[in-house]
Design a protein around this motif. Structure first.
Motif, PDB file in Angstrom:
ATOM      1  N   TYR A   2      22.913  37.144  77.027  1.00 26.94           N
ATOM      2  CA  TYR A   2      22.343  37.227  78.361  1.00 26.94           C
ATOM      3  C   TYR A   2      22.946  38.397  79.133  1.00 26.94           C
ATOM      4  O   TYR A   2      22.241  39.209  79.723  1.00 26.94           O
ATOM      5  CB  TYR A   2      22.616  35.903  79.071  1.00 26.94           C
ATOM      6  CG  TYR A   2      22.204  35.891  80.503  1.00 26.94           C
ATOM      7  CD1 TYR A   2      23.153  35.778  81.508  1.00 26.94           C
ATOM      8  CD2 TYR A   2      20.867  36.008  80.870  1.00 26.94           C
ATOM      9  CE1 TYR A   2      22.787  35.782  82.824  1.00 26.94           C
ATOM     10  CE2 TYR A   2      20.493  36.017  82.190  1.00 26.94           C
ATOM     11  CZ  TYR A   2      21.452  35.903  83.158  1.00 26.94           C
ATOM     12  OH  TYR A   2      21.089  35.911  84.468  1.00 26.94           O
ATOM     13  N   VAL A   6      21.279  41.962  80.660  1.00 19.88           N
ATOM     14  CA  VAL A   6      21.401  42.391  82.044  1.00 19.88           C
ATOM     15  C   VAL A   6      21.922  43.817  82.126  1.00 19.88           C
ATOM     16  O   VAL A   6      21.396  44.665  82.835  1.00 19.88           O
ATOM     17  CB  VAL A   6      22.346  41.429  82.812  1.00 19.88           C
ATOM     18  CG1 VAL A   6      22.706  42.023  84.163  1.00 19.88           C
ATOM     19  CG2 VAL A   6      21.686  40.080  82.981  1.00 19.88           C
ATOM     20  N   ASP A  10      19.964  47.308  83.576  1.00 23.66           N
ATOM     21  CA  ASP A  10      20.461  47.985  84.753  1.00 23.66           C
ATOM     22  C   ASP A  10      20.967  49.394  84.482  1.00 23.66           C
ATOM     23  O   ASP A  10      21.139  50.163  85.406  1.00 23.66           O
ATOM     24  CB  ASP A  10      21.568  47.178  85.390  1.00 23.66           C
ATOM     25  CG  ASP A  10      20.966  46.009  86.121  1.00 23.66           C
ATOM     26  OD1 ASP A  10      21.396  44.905  85.878  1.00 23.66           O
ATOM     27  OD2 ASP A  10      20.018  46.233  86.896  1.00 23.66           O
TER      28      ASP A  10
ATOM     29  N   LEU B  87      25.110  36.926  89.730  1.00 25.23           N
ATOM     30  CA  LEU B  87      24.383  36.774  88.458  1.00 25.23           C
ATOM     31  C   LEU B  87      24.516  35.368  87.894  1.00 25.23           C
ATOM     32  O   LEU B  87      25.286  35.176  86.971  1.00 25.23           O
ATOM     33  CB  LEU B  87      24.914  37.786  87.450  1.00 25.23           C
ATOM     34  CG  LEU B  87      24.651  39.248  87.793  1.00 25.23           C
ATOM     35  CD1 LEU B  87      25.351  40.180  86.864  1.00 25.23           C
ATOM     36  CD2 LEU B  87      23.158  39.551  87.825  1.00 25.23           C
ATOM     37  N   PRO B  88      23.697  34.447  88.330  1.00 27.10           N
ATOM     38  CA  PRO B  88      22.949  34.448  89.589  1.00 27.10           C
ATOM     39  C   PRO B  88      23.859  33.958  90.702  1.00 27.10           C
ATOM     40  O   PRO B  88      24.971  33.550  90.425  1.00 27.10           O
ATOM     41  CB  PRO B  88      21.833  33.444  89.305  1.00 27.10           C
ATOM     42  CG  PRO B  88      22.415  32.501  88.312  1.00 27.10           C
ATOM     43  CD  PRO B  88      23.439  33.254  87.530  1.00 27.10           C
ATOM     44  N   GLU B  98      20.272  37.491  94.197  1.00 24.90           N
ATOM     45  CA  GLU B  98      20.391  37.694  92.760  1.00 24.90           C
ATOM     46  C   GLU B  98      20.191  39.169  92.410  1.00 24.90           C
ATOM     47  O   GLU B  98      19.225  39.794  92.820  1.00 24.90           O
ATOM     48  CB  GLU B  98      19.373  36.834  92.004  1.00 24.90           C
ATOM     49  CG  GLU B  98      19.491  37.025  90.509  1.00 24.90           C
ATOM     50  CD  GLU B  98      18.957  35.836  89.711  1.00 24.90           C
ATOM     51  OE1 GLU B  98      18.447  34.872  90.299  1.00 24.90           O
ATOM     52  OE2 GLU B  98      19.070  35.893  88.478  1.00 24.90           O
ATOM     53  N   GLN B 100      22.509  43.013  91.041  1.00 23.87           N
ATOM     54  CA  GLN B 100      23.789  43.696  91.144  1.00 23.87           C
ATOM     55  C   GLN B 100      23.549  45.167  91.424  1.00 23.87           C
ATOM     56  O   GLN B 100      22.467  45.690  91.162  1.00 23.87           O
ATOM     57  CB  GLN B 100      24.611  43.478  89.870  1.00 23.87           C
ATOM     58  CG  GLN B 100      23.947  43.915  88.576  1.00 23.87           C
ATOM     59  CD  GLN B 100      24.155  45.367  88.273  1.00 23.87           C
ATOM     60  OE1 GLN B 100      25.264  45.878  88.398  1.00 23.87           O
ATOM     61  NE2 GLN B 100      23.095  46.052  87.891  1.00 23.87           N
TER      62      GLN B 100
END
Lengths: 191, 568
Positions: A2, A6, A10, B87-88, B98, B100
């Protein structure tokens, strides 16, 4: 898994928006690191406008104690441990001053809900230290204070030599030992 | 981009390799500071307190809020940035957080009489009735202004400020014709510092004026909305010996918004405080009135964001577990209230004061709705009508000093604190509270009003100069809402590094037996200098956390919580 996902998403966003700023900052940090390496104890207070409890404007550059140690402690009316810490200092303040010449600045970060309540509270408690008002947290932010109580100890040259966050019964004894050392011109970097 | 890196590399190389006095001086003045915090939680479903997997955890038991901030300073120059990640977000924080990234980046330069800031900044004019931007990590609140600020101080005691920018709204990027642009000017004159003749005067006088304007495009077909809304404030602070008067009045033009139901009424806010204090005695009295003053830089937003102004609540802040059960939140559409407080220290060596003296604080506050009279308007069918707060109308008229129905809040509290010996000290608090749960929380079924009696006893015993035990016993008695509560806490501390605490809140008087829950907790922490780590396990009670008049609702939950915070 996970977390990786992320990070991956990003990264592109990051590159487009912040890369340049980050690289500039990276160099600034390198510059800073050299400074830290060369001048470990060098530190000065930021220049921020706060108020005295009499309502006058006061610049934090003017925090001064004629070559003697200074304690700067951030507190608020809503913070119970902070008030206990100030009470503890107040009880011994006269003795401390006689022995080390230390001066205490108690910086209230109460917002305008209660800034005008600070003076009657402080006088009601008969506190002897210098009280400053920082209603929008400008000085707090400039000093990178995350939570209160947060106390700074400055040596006679105005360098920050020790900081502590939170208050437990008896902390004042520990702080006093450090104040004594600083007043005697000893280094406390290992405490 | 590449060129910037090359130039900077050369610069760093030059600075580092050079022993020239100028560079050395530059280096000596450079500093890097910062801070960091991580708040994480691992949630565990607990059906007994209504904390279910389906409604709350939703497959994400691990959640965290974190930030890191770095500031570089060199004499009058400083620059910094702040990174945040949710996150979250923890439960009870606005879930719009939520994400970044770097919400705040800024640089500022101060030279003699001028100071310039670009990027994100925080500012407050006077008491904040016309402008306040601030951040409160505990609430997940940040309405930083992104733009530019200039401060000019021609002589000591006279200061002008100008600001221009847009406010932070979670992670939403600002685009033209979305949320509004905020502009402001402020001037403050300290008579005692500016006029030599007054330097030693017993009378201290400061006077300030501010004007703030927000622009938001009119994108509504049904109504003709004002695009520029201005808010003007005047204030002074006067001290005469032991007395002090502080007052501020602000008036704004009509500002139809979702929060005020699109009324075309002007708004006004007034606060006045009087204090008298002398060694061992302090008196504080305050009056406040707010009439239609909700001001956000986006008229469609209703959550805790984008506030241009700050409307300080007129009540005491309570921090014990049960005294903070029913906290007050300002009602920007209208409220009128007052507050009194007396602090007295019974001197040492008197009969009541004993060896160490005894402190007494009495506080009373009350807030009511303002009185409102109906105004004429034309309804949707073009028929003349009369009403209060009708969209498109002028809202209402209100007699200035009249207290309306209903009462929103009343709080009488008396606290005494006493030191019995070098080892033992304690305090006792009694509080009587009236809380309009219908208006303040929107649960009409439980209300409209909760009346509660609350008592708290707190004692601290010092075993040695470093070891201490603190305990609290608390009770809350009410016939309304969830009924009676009891709470107890035990905390052992070893200065300056360690603490461990256990506490429990028990809703023993809940009218429904199955909800007579215990909210037990164990918490442990270690602090060294400015680094603090704490771990907590247990149940959190459903409640409202408020700081500075902004509140967030926290759901009941169960799990582990960690906090790591440091600065350098």
């Amino acid at each position: 898994m996970y977390l990786r996902a992320v990070l991956k998403i990003d990264w592109n966003y990051f590159k487009t928006r912040y890369m340049k700023k980050l690289i500039i900052l990276f160099f600034a940090v390198i510059l800073g690191a050299f400074v830290v390496a060369q001048e470990t104890d060098y530190n000065q207070l930021p220049s921020v406008n706060v108020r005295t409890i009499e309502g006058e404007s006061f610049n934090t550059k003017d925090i001064y104690n004629d070559g003697n140690p200074i304690l700067i402690s951030f507190w608020a009316l809503w913070c119970k441990p902070c008030k206990k810490e100030m009470d503890a200092y107040n009880e011994v303040y006269e003795d401390w001053q006689e022995e080390t010449g230390v001066k205490i600045y108690a910086v209230s970060i109460d917002d305008s809900r209660s800034t005008t309540k600070v003076a009657p509270f402080v006088n009601g408690k008969a506190w002897e230290m210098e009280v400053l008002l920082d209603p929008n947290g400008d000085f707090k932010r400039a000093m990178n204070v995350n939570m209160i109580p947060h106390t700074f100890l400055l040596d006679g040259k105005g360098n920050i030599v020790y900081q502590h966050t939170s208050y437990y019964e008896g902390l004042e004894d520990e702080i006093y030992e450090l104040v004594e050392k600083v007043a005697a011109g000893e280094s406390i970097s290992n405490n | 981009m590449r060129r910037v890196i090359i130039i900077l590399s050369i610069l760093v190389f030059a600075v580092v390799s050079s022993q020239a006095q100028g560079f050395q001086n530059f280096l000596d003045k450079s500093e890097v500071h910062g801070s960091f915090e991580f708040d994480g939680a691992y949630y565990i479903a607990d059906d007994a307190i209504g904390f279910s997997e389906e409604d709350w955890i939703k497959g994400q038991p691990f959640r965290f809020n974190g930030f890191g901030k770095i500031v570089y300073t060199n004499g009058g120059f400083s620059a910094g940035l702040r990174y945040e990640a949710y996150l979250p977000p923890l439960l009870g924080y606005d879930q719009d957080l939520e994400g970044q990234g770097f919400p705040n980046i800024w640089a500022s330069y101060t030279h003699e009489k001028f100071s310039f800031t670009v990027g994100s900044f925080y500012e407050q004019f006077g008491n904040g009735l016309t402008l306040r931007s601030f951040e409160e990590w505990m609430l997940g609140y940040d309405n930083a202004i992104n733009g530019a600020r200039i401060v000019y101080e021609p002589i000591k005691g006279l200061r002008f400020k100008g600001i221009y920018g847009v406010q932070r709204y979670y992670w939403y990027k600002w685009e033209p014709n979305t949320r509004g642009i905020v502009k402001g000017l402020d001037g403050e004159l300290d008579f005692n510092q500016v006029f030599r003749g007054m330097a030693d005067s017993k009378v201290r006088f400061t006077f300030g004026l501010s004007a703030v304007s927000k622009y938001q495009v009119d994108d509504m077909k049904e109504l003709n909305l004002p695009e520029n809304v201005s808010n003007i404030g005047a204030r002074f602070n006067m001290g005469i010996g032991k007395f002090n008067i502080n007052t501020e009045y602000a008036w704004k033009v009509n500002d139809p918004s979702v929060l005020n139901n699109f009324i075309y009424k002007d708004g006004q806010a007034w606060m006045l405080s009087l204090t008298y204090s002398t060694k061992g005695f302090g008196f504080f009295g305050m009056f406040k009135r707010y009439d239609n003053v909700s001001t956000k830089s986006d008229r469609y937003v209703t959550n805790n964001a984008l506030d241009v102004t700050f409307l300080p609540p007129n009540t005491e802040i309570h921090t014990y577990m049960l005294t903070s059960m029913y906290p007050y939140a300002t009602q920007p559409n209208g409220e009128i209230g007052f507050q009194f407080q007396v602090n007295y220290k019974i001197p040492k060596k008197s009969k009541l004061g004993g060896k160490y003296g005894m402190g007494i604080a009495v506080n009373y506050s009350q807030v009511n709705d303002i009185a409102r009279d109906s105004v004429a308007y034309v309804d949707a069918f073009g028929v003349p009508a009369e009403g209060i707060g009708q969209p498109g109308s002028k809202g209402w008229t209100s007699p200035f000093f009249k207290f309306g129905d209903p009462v929103f809040w009343q709080d009488l509290n008396i606290e005494i604190d006493k030191k019995f010996s070098k080892k033992l000290k304690g305090s006792l608090l009694y509080m009587y509270q009236t809380y309009n749960i219908e208006v303040l929380e929107g649960h009409p079924e439980d209300g409209p009003i909760v009346y509660a009696n609350i008592a708290v006893l707190e004692m601290t015993y010092k075993f040695t100069s470093k070891h201490a035990l603190r305990w609290e016993l608390q009770g809350l008695w009410t016939e309304q809402d969830d009924g009676n509560w009891a709470a107890a806490l035990l905390e052992y501390t070893i200065s300056p590094n360690w603490f461990i605490a256990v506490f429990d809140q028990w809703n023993y008087g809940n009218p429904e037996k199955e909800f007579q829950n215990h909210y037990y907790n164990v918490s442990f922490g270690y602090t060294r200098r400015t680094t603090r780590l704490s771990i907590n396990y247990g149940r959190q009670r459903e409640g409202i956390v408020c700081v500075g008049g902004v509140c967030r609702v926290v759901p009941a939950s169960n799990g582990f919580y960690f906090t790591l915070s440091t600065n350098f």
